[in-house]
Design a protein around this motif. Structure first.
Motif, short mmCIF file in Angstrom:
data_model
loop_
_atom_site.label_atom_id
_atom_site.label_comp_id
_atom_site.label_asym_id
_atom_site.label_seq_id
_atom_site.Cartn_x
_atom_site.Cartn_y
_atom_site.Cartn_z
N ALA A 236 0.92 -1.62 -0.06
CA ALA A 236 -0.08 -0.29 -0.47
C ALA A 236 1.15 1.24 0.14
O ALA A 236 0.47 2.40 -0.40
N ALA A 237 1.83 1.15 0.88
CA ALA A 237 3.18 2.12 0.18
C ALA A 237 3.11 2.86 -1.12
O ALA A 237 3.71 3.77 -1.24
N ALA A 238 3.56 2.17 -2.18
CA ALA A 238 3.79 2.28 -4.08
C ALA A 238 2.38 2.66 -4.64
O ALA A 238 1.63 2.81 -4.96
N VAL A 239 1.43 1.28 -3.52
CA VAL A 239 -0.03 1.28 -4.70
C VAL A 239 -1.16 1.86 -3.89
O VAL A 239 -1.51 0.60 -2.88
N PRO A 240 -1.36 2.98 -3.36
CA PRO A 240 -2.72 2.78 -2.42
C PRO A 240 -3.92 2.11 -2.27
O PRO A 240 -4.57 1.50 -1.19
N SER A 241 -3.94 1.50 -3.44
CA SER A 241 -5.44 0.45 -3.75
C SER A 241 -5.20 -0.88 -3.06
O SER A 241 -5.80 -1.69 -2.12
N ALA A 242 -4.02 -0.63 -2.74
CA ALA A 242 -2.96 -2.56 -1.90
C ALA A 242 -4.11 -2.58 -0.53
O ALA A 242 -4.16 -3.41 0.07
N GLU A 243 -4.07 -1.41 0.29
CA GLU A 243 -4.79 -0.97 1.07
C GLU A 243 -6.05 -1.82 1.17
O GLU A 243 -6.38 -2.37 2.85
N LEU A 244 -6.47 -2.24 0.79
CA LEU A 244 -8.25 -2.63 0.51
C LEU A 244 -8.24 -3.98 0.30
O LEU A 244 -9.50 -4.33 0.24
N LEU A 245 -6.81 -4.88 0.69
CA LEU A 245 -6.48 -6.12 -0.04
C LEU A 245 -7.66 -7.23 1.34
O LEU A 245 -7.21 -6.19 2.95
N ASP A 246 -8.31 -7.26 1.79
CA ASP A 246 -9.13 -7.91 3.10
C ASP A 246 -9.69 -10.07 3.05
O ASP A 246 -10.07 -9.87 2.00
N VAL A 247 -9.82 -10.78 3.91
CA VAL A 247 -10.09 -11.89 3.59
C VAL A 247 -11.15 -11.74 3.37
O VAL A 247 -11.07 -12.42 2.67
N GLY A 248 -11.84 -11.46 4.04
CA GLY A 248 -13.76 -11.41 3.67
C GLY A 248 -13.68 -11.31 2.34
O GLY A 248 -15.03 -11.72 1.39
N ASN A 249 -13.29 -10.16 1.59
CA ASN A 249 -13.47 -9.32 0.53
C ASN A 249 -12.30 -10.94 -0.63
O ASN A 249 -12.79 -10.81 -2.16
N ALA A 250 -11.34 -11.22 -0.23
CA ALA A 250 -10.34 -11.88 -1.19
C ALA A 250 -11.05 -13.45 -1.69
O ALA A 250 -10.30 -13.24 -3.08
N VAL A 251 -11.36 -14.08 -1.25
CA VAL A 251 -12.55 -15.03 -1.59
C VAL A 251 -13.66 -15.02 -2.49
O VAL A 251 -13.87 -15.52 -3.13
N GLN A 252 -13.51 -13.50 -2.75
CA GLN A 252 -14.83 -13.49 -3.69
C GLN A 252 -14.28 -13.42 -4.75
O GLN A 252 -14.13 -11.87 -5.41
N THR A 253 -13.99 -14.55 -5.42
CA THR A 253 -13.52 -14.17 -6.97
C THR A 253 -14.24 -14.79 -8.26
O THR A 253 -13.89 -15.51 -9.31
N ASP A 254 -15.63 -14.92 -8.23
CA ASP A 254 -16.41 -15.92 -8.92
C ASP A 254 -16.64 -14.64 -9.91
O ASP A 254 -16.33 -13.32 -9.87
N PRO A 255 -16.55 -15.11 -11.18
CA PRO A 255 -16.71 -16.68 -11.42
C PRO A 255 -15.07 -16.98 -11.59
O PRO A 255 -15.51 -18.54 -12.62
N VAL A 256 -14.38 -17.08 -10.95
CA VAL A 256 -13.02 -17.75 -10.80
C VAL A 256 -13.20 -18.76 -10.15
O VAL A 256 -13.09 -18.08 -9.44
N PRO A 257 -12.81 -19.75 -10.34
CA PRO A 257 -12.50 -20.45 -8.84
C PRO A 257 -11.20 -20.28 -7.65
O PRO A 257 -10.61 -19.79 -8.55
N LEU A 258 -10.99 -20.34 -7.01
CA LEU A 258 -9.47 -20.33 -6.26
C LEU A 258 -9.11 -21.74 -6.45
O LEU A 258 -8.48 -22.75 -6.21
N HIS A 259 -8.11 -20.93 -6.50
CA HIS A 259 -6.49 -21.30 -6.76
C HIS A 259 -6.57 -22.48 -5.82
O HIS A 259 -6.85 -22.17 -4.06
N PRO A 260 -6.62 -24.26 -5.53
CA PRO A 260 -6.37 -24.57 -4.34
C PRO A 260 -5.14 -24.24 -3.17
O PRO A 260 -5.53 -24.62 -2.10
N GLY A 261 -3.80 -23.58 -3.85
CA GLY A 261 -2.65 -23.33 -2.54
C GLY A 261 -3.37 -21.92 -1.97
O GLY A 261 -3.70 -22.05 -0.75
N ALA A 262 -4.08 -21.17 -2.60
CA ALA A 262 -4.47 -20.26 -1.74
C ALA A 262 -6.14 -20.31 -1.21
O ALA A 262 -6.33 -19.57 -0.21
N LEU A 263 -6.35 -21.52 -1.76
CA LEU A 263 -7.87 -22.36 -0.45
C LEU A 263 -7.05 -22.57 0.74
O LEU A 263 -7.48 -21.94 1.90
N ARG A 264 -5.99 -22.97 0.39
CA ARG A 264 -5.31 -23.54 1.52
C ARG A 264 -4.98 -22.71 2.72
O ARG A 264 -5.28 -22.58 3.84
N TYR A 265 -4.42 -21.49 2.34
CA TYR A 265 -3.65 -20.08 2.69
C TYR A 265 -4.98 -19.41 3.36
O TYR A 265 -5.39 -19.67 4.53
#
Length: 329
Positions: A294-323
């Motif tokens: 976020a220090a370089a890209v203000p939009s990065a501050e908006l990253l949030d677990v609850g929103n990050a998993v909302q990737t419809d229509p693209v399924p989450l990668h199994p590795g990301a889901l494990r995280y």
């Protein structure tokens, strides 16, 4: 003035526990914060080698985000050589992902929707990152106040193969202007110069807030943003649920007033063949280094677990889901 506004569709972290809990529970995830999570993966359970990241134009948010992410990956994952590659944008990136292997790309949700059912290597998401805001930029000295005023004029619609071109043409169609403007397929860098020189009368840009290229242009010449929010329902009706009404706050760009527009989500994606351990560790890096990003890209501050998993229509990668399943409050 630093940009601190939260995009439409991203409620404050304090206001969203019920929605987050329901969503994460549906994925079998703990409704947890990222800080202080216990790692379940060993330090070296990822594939070594190159990791190119397809971004976008050099003056756009994708490239700035990808460049900082590549640096963090290189610092934190011994044996991984990450690079941020300049591209035309979302559609170009998705075609590039079809080569498979270990690679990442930024893409807008509408472009990702076109790729989910396309033949070839399927794509998988690591995270929903932030929202793009559609800009329709004109000179403040012009008489253009609405999109309809651009009838008969030259309009930059984004570079060939970009997500900007995809959404710009959809918006022009919703406005009934497809055959009534002269589209110019140029990216943000050329669009800014073309607007100043009079080669185009307006240009579209879709990006996070603020976008460096628009910030720089606004510092050189007075600008105005044309409101587009009223077209969101028509664009949604024809092209899917990716689009919503949003606001570019006053002060995002110098002397540019608050403007109603259209927003859509951005994802970090990879091919299904992306190494699971690498997907896990990159997702971890995104969250553990959110402040550095976020220090370089203000939009990065908006990253949030609850929103990050909302990737419809693209399924989450199994590795990301494990995280996401590993994080604990």
């Amino acid at each position: 003035m630093p940009y601190r506004a939260r995009p439409f569709g991203y409620p404050s972290r304090a206001s969203m526990p019920d929605r987050r809990t329901a969503l994460l529970a549906g994925l079998g995830l703990a409704a947890t914060a990222v800080g202080g999570c216990a790692l379940t993966a060993s330090a070296n359970d990822y594939r070594k080698g190159t990791l190119p990241i397809a971004t976008g134009l050099a003056d756009g948010v994708y490239y700035q985000y990808g460049r900082r992410l590549a640096r963090l990956i290189g610092d934190r994952l011994p044996g991984v050589r990450a690079s941020a590659d300049v591209t035309s944008g979302s559609l170009d990136n998705l075609r590039w992902l079809r080569w498979g292997g270990d690679r990442l790309a930024f893409t807008a949700a509408d472009a990702a929707g076109t790729a989910v059912t396309a033949p070839g290597e399927p794509i998988r998401a690591l995270a929903r990152l932030y929202d793009d805001y559609l800009h329709l930029v004109v000179l403040e000295s012009s008489n253009f106040r609405t999109i309809d005023d651009l009838r008969g004029h030259h309009v930059g619609v984004g570079a060939k193969g970009s997500g900007v071109e995809l959404v710009a043409r959809r918006v022009l169609g919703a406005a009934g202007l497809t055959e009534l403007v002269t589209p110019m397929r140029i990216g943000l860098d050329y669009s800014a110069a073309a607007l100043r020189s009079g080669l185009v009368d307006a240009f579209f840009w879709s990006g996070g807030l603020p976008t460096a290229g628009v910030t720089e242009l606004a510092g050189r010449v007075p600008l105005r943003l044309i409101p587009l929010g009223g077209l969101a329902p028509e664009v949604r009706r024809h092209y899917g649920p990716y689009y919503r009404t949003a606001t570019i706050p006053s002060g995002t760009y110098v002397n540019v007033d608050e403007t109603q527009t259209i927003a859509l989500a951005n994802f970090l994606v990879g091919p299904a063949s992306l190494d699971d351990g690498l997907a896990y560790r990159v997702t971890e890096i995104l969250f553990r280094n959110r402040d550095a990003l976020a220090a370089a890209v203000p939009s990065a501050e908006l990253l949030d677990v609850g929103n990050a998993v909302q990737t419809d229509p693209v399924p989450l990668h199994p590795g990301a889901l494990r995280y996401y399943r590993s994080v604990k409050r």
